[in-house]
Design an enzyme around this catalytic site. Structure first.
Site, mmCIF file in Angstrom:
data_model
loop_
_atom_site.group_PDB
_atom_site.id
_atom_site.type_symbol
_atom_site.label_atom_id
_atom_site.label_comp_id
_atom_site.label_asym_id
_atom_site.label_seq_id
_atom_site.Cartn_x
_atom_site.Cartn_y
_atom_site.Cartn_z
ATOM 1 N N ASP A 244 46.066 21.391 36.113
ATOM 2 C CA ASP A 244 45.133 22.032 37.370
ATOM 3 C C ASP A 244 46.208 22.213 38.534
ATOM 4 O O ASP A 244 46.964 20.966 38.932
ATOM 5 C CB ASP A 244 43.997 21.074 37.867
ATOM 6 C CG ASP A 244 43.360 21.619 38.589
ATOM 7 O OD1 ASP A 244 42.579 22.752 38.671
ATOM 8 O OD2 ASP A 244 43.174 20.637 39.778
ATOM 9 N N GLU A 281 48.259 26.075 36.385
ATOM 10 C CA GLU A 281 47.327 26.997 37.376
ATOM 11 C C GLU A 281 48.235 26.719 38.610
ATOM 12 O O GLU A 281 48.700 25.778 39.098
ATOM 13 C CB GLU A 281 45.943 26.449 37.625
ATOM 14 C CG GLU A 281 45.251 27.296 38.548
ATOM 15 C CD GLU A 281 44.104 26.582 39.375
ATOM 16 O OE1 GLU A 281 43.423 27.041 40.016
ATOM 17 O OE2 GLU A 281 44.050 25.332 39.139
ATOM 18 N N ASP A 306 46.333 34.741 38.669
ATOM 19 C CA ASP A 306 45.214 35.025 39.636
ATOM 20 C C ASP A 306 45.477 36.381 40.152
ATOM 21 O O ASP A 306 44.231 37.150 40.575
ATOM 22 C CB ASP A 306 44.915 33.939 40.648
ATOM 23 C CG ASP A 306 43.994 32.997 40.283
ATOM 24 O OD1 ASP A 306 43.434 33.174 39.310
ATOM 25 O OD2 ASP A 306 44.039 31.976 40.990
ATOM 26 N N PHE A 308 46.245 39.225 38.856
ATOM 27 C CA PHE A 308 45.478 40.155 37.828
ATOM 28 C C PHE A 308 44.095 40.126 38.118
ATOM 29 O O PHE A 308 43.472 41.292 38.211
ATOM 30 C CB PHE A 308 46.048 39.821 36.286
ATOM 31 C CG PHE A 308 45.196 40.701 35.463
ATOM 32 C CD1 PHE A 308 45.564 42.244 35.443
ATOM 33 C CD2 PHE A 308 44.252 40.254 34.719
ATOM 34 C CE1 PHE A 308 44.653 42.996 34.468
ATOM 35 C CE2 PHE A 308 43.458 40.962 33.770
ATOM 36 C CZ PHE A 308 43.664 42.397 33.627
ATOM 37 N N ILE A 381 33.909 31.881 39.330
ATOM 38 C CA ILE A 381 32.542 32.198 39.049
ATOM 39 C C ILE A 381 31.776 31.061 40.007
ATOM 40 O O ILE A 381 31.080 31.227 40.860
ATOM 41 C CB ILE A 381 31.845 32.081 37.721
ATOM 42 C CG1 ILE A 381 32.744 33.208 36.772
ATOM 43 C CG2 ILE A 381 30.371 32.014 37.699
ATOM 44 C CD1 ILE A 381 32.447 33.001 35.404
#
Length: 586
Positions: A244, A281, A306, A308, A381
């Site tokens: 992360d 990430e 990210d 893309f 999301i």
């Protein structure tokens, strides 16, 4: 058995067990370490008492039966009877599926999730990417505020439950990757500062003091994190780790923690004889993250892309707020740039950051599978005000186009659970903090954050309301009915095509050829002998499909969202509105 703990600042340490308390001795060979011998078997509770303080859980606890604030429990890692050997699966050719144990099913357990793994096999998934499973306060949460980095959240099923899940996945041919968080720990149940300098004020992060990777005492802190990572891979037979927010790891040492981690994991992979990829990430747009260590990189094996996602999201939705602003001016051009150059920001000016950002990828050397591509993730999301998925605002045709761009593109594709059938359930931000003050702060902070963007406070879901988590659970009746069944079949068709056609897993980014029309809202690209065309417009598109090859006409339709004929002699593809097609040269 031998109990040990690193507590360099303590004057005395006691081992607390059901039989009472006994003094621990300083280890003469390891500064700051304390040891004691005591009889113990699987499940026995214990803790440590520092300088006559309260009983604290073990920082290296393998199990917290009563949550992060309770006593630790002994775990016999050899007691589990694994079904058989597992050869592993590497990233080249992979299709990832991000899954949150607590909302994948209403039950929210490893065992309940394992019962649904057949759905993923039928879909064509190769790797399950689990969101964090370390203990956190309460029962339900995202997992990114976990503590006890060696343990497994008890409400999910604890250590035994995770092993059963991994065993079931391997039995079906699925690899399992686990999301781990090294850049911060949760604010509640975090007892590490009592033991030693696990955090430092030398650096500050959005979560407060930074994890100590380069200040005094950092050797042991790094060993703590390294040991945790290797334990997940060794003891639970996991197939890789997702790291992360590695850009938030404040580390000024010459040999960075990430290099040290990648070297240790590569050594373990050689020892166990199976691939163990590390997936980062990172928002740095820095190819050095995944460049091999001998070539001067950090040696991680892949990174989320990210750029893309942002290009695709703006093209699909028209949104232009925040970091989307850099992509919204010409979203089709942004997609074309990312699928051929990996990063959009590769030394370009970022209006969101107010400076230039990123570094170019050497597309002649960097294989495409080092970059993970997606249209939706838990972040993209869940960090929206209402946790709304693309399916809540896009037509089925546009959802199908997004799927085509992800699953036929050059990157390692990843889906977020439920995406494959256009799930209508939101995925919202939810917590279960047991500290009332912290619960109130989280609730008010979330509402204050979105109020700055024009949202009314009463419209923002309360993270502490059990209904917020309940709304976020997948509805498993959806995949069997329309329009979800058709979407699921489309994802299955595209994934099967990706597995069957070597051109779609070709790692050569330099071979990708693109064409697009920003005004007409179409994009097309060539991958070997295959051509992919996507029309995001609500009007038909006439798309010339030469793309630099020796002939432009003909071809055979391999997959199409709506019926379409192959280009004629003029090489022009006539594609219906909000539709997409995959063609093969004849």
């Amino acid at each position: 058995m031998q109990f040990e703990v690193w507590a360099p600042q303590a004057a005395s340490v006691l081992l607390a067990t059901a039989d009472g308390r006994r003094p621990m001795e300083r280890d003469p060979l390891r500064a700051g370490w304390w040891t004691a011998e005591a009889e113990a078997v699987d499940g026995d509770r214990y803790g440590f008492v520092l300088d006559d303080g309260p009983v604290l859980p073990d920082p290296r606890s393998r199990r917290q039966p009563d949550g992060p604030d309770g006593e630790s429990a002994v775990v016999d890692q050899e007691a589990y009877d694994w079904r058989g050997e597992w050869a592993g699966r590497g990233l080249p050719g992979a299709v990832l599926y991000e899954l949150h144990i607590g909302t994948f099913t209403e039950a929210g357990t490893f065992d309940a999730a394992a019962e649904r793994l057949g759905h993923l096999v039928d879909l064509g998934i190769t790797h399950v990417s689990l969101m964090p499973v370390c203990p956190f306060p309460g029962t339900h949460g995202w997992g990114y505020e976990g503590v006890s980095l060696w343990a497994v959240h008890e409400p999910y099923g604890g250590p035994e439950g995770l092993k059963r899940f991994v065993d079931a996945a391997h039995g079906l041919g699925l690899a399992v990757v686990l999301d781990v968080v090294h850049n911060h720990l949760g604010p509640s149940g975090n007892h590490l500062p009592a033991f030693g300098p696990y955090f430092t004020d030398t650096h500050h992060t959005p979560w407060g003091s930074a994890v100590n990777l380069d200040a005094p005492g950092s050797d042991e802190v790094r060993a703590y994190l390294l040991g945790s990572a290797l334990a997940w891979l060794r003891d639970y037979r996991l197939d890789g780790l997702r790291l992360d927010a590695v850009h938030a790891l404040a580390d000024g040492r010459a040999l960075t923690f990430l290099e040290e981690l990648s070297a240790a994991v590569d050594a373990l992979a050689a020892e166990v004889g199976r691939p163990l990829p590390l997936i980062a990430e990172s928002d740095l747009c820095d190819p050095r993250t995944t460049t091999p260590r001998p070539e001067g990189g950090l040696g991680l094996h892949a990174q989320w892309n990210d750029d893309f996602h942002h290009a695709l999201h703006t093209a699909l939705t028209g949104e232009s707020q925040g970091y989307y602003a850099d992509f919204a001016a010409a979203p089709l051009a942004a997609i074309a740039k990312t699928v051929s150059a990996a990063f959009f920001h590769n030394g370009t000016y970022s209006t969101f950051r107010g400076r230039t950002h990123g570094r170019p990828v050497d597309i002649t050397r960097a294989p495409a599978h080092r970059f993970v591509g997606y249209s939706q993730t838990h972040d993209q999301i869940g960090n929206r005000a209402l946790g709304d998925r693309l399916a809540s605002s896009l037509s089925p045709g546009l959802q199908a186009c997004a799927a085509a761009l992800v699953l036929t593109g050059p990157f390692t594709p990843m889906l977020f659970m439920g995406e494959e059938w256009g799930a209508r359930t939101p995925w919202q931000f939810f917590t279960d903090h047991t500290d009332p003050a912290l619960a109130r702060a989280v609730r008010e902070g979330r509402r204050r954050e979105f109020a700055e963007h024009g949202w009314a406070a009463e419209d923002i879901p309360d993270p502490q309301d059990p209904g917020t988590r309940a709304r976020s659970c997948l509805d498993w009746s959806e995949p069997e009915r329309e329009p979800h069944a058709r979407m699921r079949a489309w994802y299955r068709e595209l994934i099967a095509l990706r597995h069957a056609m070597p051109d779609l897993s070709d790692p050569d980014l330099a071979a990708v050829r693109t064409a697009y029309d920003e005004e007409a809202r179409w994009i097309a690209y060539r991958r070997g002998d295959l051509r992919v065309a996507v029309n995001l417009s609500d009007a038909p598109a006439a798309i010339p499909l030469g793309l630099g090859r020796h002939r432009s006409g003909g071809g055979r339709v391999l997959a199409a969202w709506t019926p379409v004929e192959a280009p004629g002699a003029d090489g022009v593809l006539r594609l219906p509105p909000e539709s997409c097609v995959v063609l093969a040269d004849e």
